[in-house]
Enzyme design. Structure first.
Site, PDB file in Angstrom:
ATOM      1  N   ALA A  35       0.834  -1.211   0.000  1.00  0.00           N
ATOM      2  CA  ALA A  35       0.000   0.000   0.000  1.00  0.00           C
ATOM      3  C   ALA A  35       0.861   1.250   0.000  1.00  0.00           C
ATOM      4  CB  ALA A  35      -0.902  -0.010   1.223  1.00  0.00           C
ATOM      5  N   GLY A  37       2.300   4.595   1.063  1.00  0.00           N
ATOM      6  CA  GLY A  37       2.440   5.118   2.432  1.00  0.00           C
ATOM      7  C   GLY A  37       3.311   4.227   3.293  1.00  0.00           C
ATOM      8  N   LYS A  49      -0.414   6.561  16.415  1.00  0.00           N
ATOM      9  CA  LYS A  49      -0.663   7.837  17.081  1.00  0.00           C
ATOM     10  C   LYS A  49      -2.154   8.128  17.194  1.00  0.00           C
ATOM     11  CE  LYS A  49       2.919   7.342  17.432  1.00  0.00           C
ATOM     12  NZ  LYS A  49       4.093   6.563  16.964  1.00  0.00           N
ATOM     13  N   GLY A 178      10.669  -3.758  25.353  1.00  0.00           N
ATOM     14  CA  GLY A 178      10.404  -2.457  25.985  1.00  0.00           C
ATOM     15  C   GLY A 178      11.005  -1.311  25.201  1.00  0.00           C
ATOM     16  N   TYR A 180      10.438   1.599  21.933  1.00  0.00           N
ATOM     17  CA  TYR A 180       9.397   2.624  21.868  1.00  0.00           C
ATOM     18  C   TYR A 180       8.071   2.108  21.318  1.00  0.00           C
ATOM     19  CZ  TYR A 180       9.692   3.791  16.838  1.00  0.00           C
ATOM     20  OH  TYR A 180       9.621   3.763  15.469  1.00  0.00           O
ATOM     21  N   ILE A 181       8.118   1.169  20.359  1.00  0.00           N
ATOM     22  CA  ILE A 181       6.853   0.677  19.785  1.00  0.00           C
ATOM     23  C   ILE A 181       6.080  -0.133  20.834  1.00  0.00           C
ATOM     24  CG2 ILE A 181       5.834  -0.808  18.003  1.00  0.00           C
ATOM     25  CD1 ILE A 181       8.111   0.070  16.127  1.00  0.00           C
ATOM     26  N   VAL A 267       9.986  -6.716  19.270  1.00  0.00           N
ATOM     27  CA  VAL A 267      11.400  -6.756  19.645  1.00  0.00           C
ATOM     28  C   VAL A 267      12.313  -6.080  18.620  1.00  0.00           C
ATOM     29  CG1 VAL A 267      11.109  -8.861  21.005  1.00  0.00           C
ATOM     30  CG2 VAL A 267      11.714  -9.030  18.591  1.00  0.00           C
ATOM     31  N   HIS A 442       4.889  33.212  27.495  1.00  0.00           N
ATOM     32  CA  HIS A 442       4.454  32.712  28.794  1.00  0.00           C
ATOM     33  C   HIS A 442       2.921  32.673  28.839  1.00  0.00           C
ATOM     34  CE1 HIS A 442       4.471  31.974  33.071  1.00  0.00           C
ATOM     35  NE2 HIS A 442       3.555  32.942  33.211  1.00  0.00           N
TER      36      HIS A 442
HETATM   37  C1  LIG Z   1       3.836   0.614  15.248  1.00  0.00           C
HETATM   38  C2  LIG Z   1       4.896   1.508  14.664  1.00  0.00           C
HETATM   39  C3  LIG Z   1       4.959   2.842  15.050  1.00  0.00           C
HETATM   40  C4  LIG Z   1       5.910   3.687  14.511  1.00  0.00           C
HETATM   41  N1  LIG Z   1       5.922   4.993  14.912  1.00  0.00           N
HETATM   42  C5  LIG Z   1       6.837   5.841  14.383  1.00  0.00           C
HETATM   43  C6  LIG Z   1       6.846   7.210  14.740  1.00  0.00           C
HETATM   44  O1  LIG Z   1       6.036   7.667  15.564  1.00  0.00           O
HETATM   45  N2  LIG Z   1       7.751   8.023  14.156  1.00  0.00           N
HETATM   46  C7  LIG Z   1       8.670   7.543  13.251  1.00  0.00           C
HETATM   47  O2  LIG Z   1       9.476   8.317  12.747  1.00  0.00           O
HETATM   48  N3  LIG Z   1       8.687   6.248  12.894  1.00  0.00           N
HETATM   49  C8  LIG Z   1       7.791   5.392  13.435  1.00  0.00           C
HETATM   50  N4  LIG Z   1       7.788   4.080  13.048  1.00  0.00           N
HETATM   51  C9  LIG Z   1       8.828   3.630  12.091  1.00  0.00           C
HETATM   52  C10 LIG Z   1       8.441   4.022  10.678  1.00  0.00           C
HETATM   53  O3  LIG Z   1       7.196   3.449  10.355  1.00  0.00           O
HETATM   54  C11 LIG Z   1       9.508   3.562   9.698  1.00  0.00           C
HETATM   55  O4  LIG Z   1      10.755   4.093  10.106  1.00  0.00           O
HETATM   56  C12 LIG Z   1       9.201   4.058   8.297  1.00  0.00           C
HETATM   57  O5  LIG Z   1       7.968   3.559   7.844  1.00  0.00           O
HETATM   58  C13 LIG Z   1      10.303   3.628   7.331  1.00  0.00           C
HETATM   59  O6  LIG Z   1      10.031   4.134   6.077  1.00  0.00           O
HETATM   60  P1  LIG Z   1      10.574   3.448   4.752  1.00  0.00           P
HETATM   61  O7  LIG Z   1      10.013   4.241   3.636  1.00  0.00           O
HETATM   62  O8  LIG Z   1      12.016   3.235   4.859  1.00  0.00           O
HETATM   63  O9  LIG Z   1       9.944   1.987   4.752  1.00  0.00           O
HETATM   64  P2  LIG Z   1       8.473   1.419   4.887  1.00  0.00           P
HETATM   65  O10 LIG Z   1       7.565   2.390   5.513  1.00  0.00           O
HETATM   66  O11 LIG Z   1       8.663   0.084   5.523  1.00  0.00           O
HETATM   67  O12 LIG Z   1       7.995   1.250   3.380  1.00  0.00           O
HETATM   68  C14 LIG Z   1       8.602   0.355   2.525  1.00  0.00           C
HETATM   69  C15 LIG Z   1       7.610  -0.012   1.447  1.00  0.00           C
HETATM   70  O13 LIG Z   1       8.267  -0.812   0.495  1.00  0.00           O
HETATM   71  C16 LIG Z   1       7.378  -1.813   0.045  1.00  0.00           C
HETATM   72  N5  LIG Z   1       8.166  -2.903  -0.514  1.00  0.00           N
HETATM   73  C17 LIG Z   1       8.997  -3.761   0.141  1.00  0.00           C
HETATM   74  N6  LIG Z   1       9.593  -4.587  -0.730  1.00  0.00           N
HETATM   75  C18 LIG Z   1       9.131  -4.251  -1.956  1.00  0.00           C
HETATM   76  C19 LIG Z   1       9.374  -4.722  -3.261  1.00  0.00           C
HETATM   77  N7  LIG Z   1      10.230  -5.707  -3.488  1.00  0.00           N
HETATM   78  N8  LIG Z   1       8.730  -4.136  -4.275  1.00  0.00           N
HETATM   79  C20 LIG Z   1       7.860  -3.134  -4.075  1.00  0.00           C
HETATM   80  N9  LIG Z   1       7.596  -2.639  -2.864  1.00  0.00           N
HETATM   81  C21 LIG Z   1       8.229  -3.178  -1.819  1.00  0.00           C
HETATM   82  C22 LIG Z   1       6.606  -2.194   1.290  1.00  0.00           C
HETATM   83  O14 LIG Z   1       5.369  -2.800   0.961  1.00  0.00           O
HETATM   84  C23 LIG Z   1       6.433  -0.830   1.954  1.00  0.00           C
HETATM   85  O15 LIG Z   1       5.229  -0.234   1.570  1.00  0.00           O
HETATM   86  C24 LIG Z   1       6.832   3.204  13.567  1.00  0.00           C
HETATM   87  C25 LIG Z   1       6.784   1.859  13.155  1.00  0.00           C
HETATM   88  C26 LIG Z   1       5.825   1.034  13.702  1.00  0.00           C
HETATM   89  C27 LIG Z   1       5.779  -0.398  13.254  1.00  0.00           C
END
Ligand SMILES: Cc1cc2nc3c(=O)[nH]c(=O)nc-3n(C[C@H](O)[C@H](O)[C@H](O)COP(=O)(O)OP(=O)(O)OC[C@H]3O[C@@H](n4cnc5c(N)ncnc54)[C@H](O)[C@@H]3O)c2cc1C
Length: 465
Positions: A35, A37, A49, A178, A180-181, A267, A442
Site C-alpha cells: 500500500a 504510504g 498515534k 520495551g 518505543y513501539i 522486539v 508565557h
Molecule cells: C507501530 C509503529 C509505530 C511507529 N511509529 C513511528 C513514529 O512515531 N515516528 C517515526 O518516525 N517512525 C515510526 N515508526 C517507524 C516508521 O514506520 C519507519 O521508520 C518508516 O515507515 C520507514 O520508512 P521506509 O520508507 O524506509 O519503509 P516502509 O515504511 O517500511 O515502506 C517500505 C515499502 O516498500 C514496500 N516494498 C517492500 N519490498 C518491496 C518490493 N520488493 N517491491 C515493491 N515494494 C516493496 C513495502 O510494501 C512498503 O510499503 C513506527 C513503526 C511502527 C511499526
C-alpha cells in the site's frame, strides 16, 4: 516503460523521494507491493498515534473529576475506534497517491526485483512488467522481527500491526520488548483499561535512549501499575483454560510464568534489503539485510541508491524522508547533496511523552566534549500545572568550552512537539546561551527549555540552581 528513476517502495522514504524527483524534472516511477504510504502511514506512525490520542482522551475523561468535571465512566466501542483510525489512514494514503499522480509519478503496483543495474521486474497478479530506469532507489523498508516460540498468528501472538486493529479489548496483554513501539502500544491498552506487563531482555526499557529517560519512564510505568521485567527473556507460551501462560526467565536466573490473553511481540524490525536481486548484481547487503550507502545514499553501484529503514538506524520515518530528498537531489545532478544531519529527533508517544535529539552525556564524553547539563522540571512550569501534567523534565547538554548545545532530552507533556526547537538549535549550531536568551511566550511548555539552558549556567529563575 523507461524512466530517469524508479523507486522501489512507497513508504515515507520512497514516496518523498519520488515526489522530489518529479519536482526536479526527473521522469519517475514508483513500485509498491502493498500500500502507498508504507509501514508509517498504514501500520506504523499514523495509526499508532491515532490510537494513542484516543486512549489518552479515554484516560483523561476518566480523570476529569479532579477539575470538577463529572462525565461518568467512559466505555469503548473497539470497532468504531478501529474504523476511525482506518479512516485517517485512508485519508492520508489517498492524499499521497494523489500527490504522486499529480506530480506525474507513474505508480506501478507489484513486487519489484532488480534484475539488471538499469532494469526492475515487477511481479503482480497480472504478470510481470519490466521497468527500465537510469537510476534505481531502493526504499523497501523493514518488517517486524519474529522470535522463536512466538510466531505471529494475529490471535494469540500479535505483531505491532495486529495490535493496531484489535477485534476486542484484551483483559491482559504481555508485551515482549520495551522499546518505543512496545511501550507506546502498551500505554494504548493500559489507558483503555487492559492489564499490561512488559518483558525486556536488556537491562532497561528504551535501551537506545538517554539512561535518565529510561529511569524516569520506569518510574512512570510503576506509577501506572504496568509491571516491567528487565534483563528478562520470554521463552515460550502455552494455552490453558486461564489464558496464555508465558514462561519468562528473569534477571535473577529464576523462571516465572505470567498469564495473559494476548502476547504482543515487539522486539525490533528487520530491514528488507535481501531477496531484491541486489546481491546478485554486486550491491553490498549486510548479513542483517541493511544496504550500506554513501552520503548521497548511493550503494557501491553508482546508479543504485538506498534510503529509509533499509539503510540502517535510526529506523524513523523522518530520517527516511530526509534521505529521500538527498538521493533525489543527487540523481538530479546536485553534486553537493549529502545526508549529514546534525540532529535527528526521536519521539516516543508514551505517557508522559519522551523526546531526544543530539548526544547523551555519555556519547558527548566519548566524542571528546566536556558535557555540562542543565535541567528544569515540569512541576515548576505554570503551563504544565494548568494542563495537570507535571511529571518529567527537560535536560539540555552543552559543551563546557564552546557552550554549543550537544543534546536535549525531555520527558513530559507535549515534548514530542517541543523537540522541534532544540533540533533547529542543534542544526544551526546554537549555544545554550542562545536558547536561554530567546524570549519564550508565557505560559508555555517551551519555557522549560529556556529555563534548562539557564540552569546550565546556574541562572534559572524559577528553580533553585
Ligand atoms: C507501530 C509503529 C509505530 C511507529 N511509529 C513511528 C513514529 O512515531 N515516528 C517515526 O518516525 N517512525 C515510526 N515508526 C517507524 C516508521 O514506520 C519507519 O521508520 C518508516 O515507515 C520507514 O520508512 P521506509 O520508507 O524506509 O519503509 P516502509 O515504511 O517500511 O515502506 C517500505 C515499502 O516498500 C514496500 N516494498 C517492500 N519490498 C518491496 C518490493 N520488493 N517491491 C515493491 N515494494 C516493496 C513495502 O510494501 C512498503 O510499503 C513506527 C513503526 C511502527 C511499526
Amino acid at each position: 516503460m523507461s524512466f530517469d528513476a524508479v523507486v522501489l517502495g512507497a513508504g515515507p522514504a520512497g514516496y518523498v523521494c519520488a515526489i522530489r524527483l518529479a519536482q526536479l524534472g526527473q521522469k519517475t516511477a514508483i513500485v509498491e507491493s502493498k500500500a502507498i504510504g508504507g509501514v508509517c502511514l498504514n501500520v506504523g506512525c499514523i495509526p499508532s498515534k491515532a490510537l494513542i490520542s484516543a486512549s489518552k482522551l479515554f484516560k483523561q475523561i476518566g480523570h476529569a473529576d479532579v477539575m470538577g468535571i463529572r462525565v461518568g465512566e467512559p466505555s469503548l466501542d473497539v470497532a468504531k475506534l478501529v474504523e476511525w483510525k482506518d479512516k485517517i489512514v485512508d485519508q492520508l494514503t489517498g492524499g499521497v497517491g494523489h500527490l504522486l499522480a499529480k506530480n506525474g509519478v507513474e505508480i506501478v503496483q507489484g513486487s519489484g526485483r532488480v534484475v539488471e543495474p538499469r532494469k526492475v521486474e515487477v511481479q503482480s497478479s497480472s504478470g510481470i512488467q519490466v521497468v527500465e530506469a537510469d537510476n534505481i532507489v531502493v526504499a523497501t523498508g523493514s518488517r517486524p522481527i519474529e522470535i522463536p516460540g512466538f510466531h505471529f498468528d494475529g490471535e494469540q501472538v500479535w505483531s505491532s500491526t495486529d495490535a493496531l486493529s484489535p477485534k476486542e479489548l484484551p483483559r491482559r496483554v504481555l508485551i515482549i520488548g520495551g522499546g518505543y513501539i512496545g511501550l507506546e502500544l502498551g500505554f494504548v491498552y493500559k489507558n483503555f483499561g487492559s492489564e499490561v506487563r512488559v518483558v525486556e531482555a536488556l537491562d532497561r526499557v528504551l535501551p537506545n535512549m538517554d539512561p535518565e529517560l529510561s529511569k524516569e519512564m520506569t518510574k512512570s510505568l510503576k506509577k501506572r501499575k504496568m509491571p516491567v521485567h528487565v534483563g528478562a527473556k520470554a521463552q515460550g507460551y502455552r494455552e490453558t483454560a486461564e489464558g496464555l501462560v508465558v514462561t519468562v526467565e528473569l534477571n535473577n536466573g529464576k523462571t516465572e510464568e505470567f498469564t495473559c490473553d494476548v502476547i504482543l511481540s515487539s522486539v525490533g524490525r528487520s530491514p528488507n534489503g535481501g531477496g531484491l536481486g541486489l546481491e546478485e548484481l554486486g550491491v553490498e547487503v549486510t548479513d542483517k539485510g541493511f544496504i550500506p550507502v554513501d552520503p548521497q545514499r548511493r550503494t557501491n553501484i553508482s546508479n543504485i541508491y538506498a534510503i529509509g529503514d533499509v539503510t540502517g538506524q535510526p529506523m524513523l520515518a523522518h530520517k527516511g524522508s530526509a534521505e529521500g530528498l538527498v538521493a533525489a537531489a543527487a540523481i538530479a545532478g546536485d553534486t553537493g547533496a549529502a545526508f549529514d544531519p546534525a540532529a535527528i529527533p526521536l519521539v516516543v508517544f508514551t505517557d508522559p511523552e519522551i523526546a531526544s535529539v543530539g548526544l547523551t552525556e555519555e556519547e558527548a564524553s566519548a566524542q571528546g566534549f566536556e558535557p555540562v547539563v542543565g535541567k528544569f522540571p515540569f512541576r515548576a512550569s505554570g503551563r504544565a500545572l494548568s494542563l495537570n501534567e507535571t511529571d518529567g523534565w527537560t535536560k539540555v547538554i552543552a559543551d563546557k568550552h564552546t557552550d554549543k548545545i550537544l543534546g536535549v532530552h525531555m520527558i513530559g507533556p507535549e515534548v514530542t512537539e517541543l523537540v522541534a526547537e532544540p533540533t533547529l538549535a542543534i542544526e544551526m549550531g546554537a549555544t545554550a546561551e542562545d536558547l536561554a536568551m530567546t524570549i519564550h511566550a508565557h505560559p508555555t511548555l517551551p519555557e522549560t527549555l529556556m529555563e534548562a539552558a539557564e540552569n546550565l549556567h546556574k541562572k534559572a529563575v524559577h528553580i533553585l540552581n
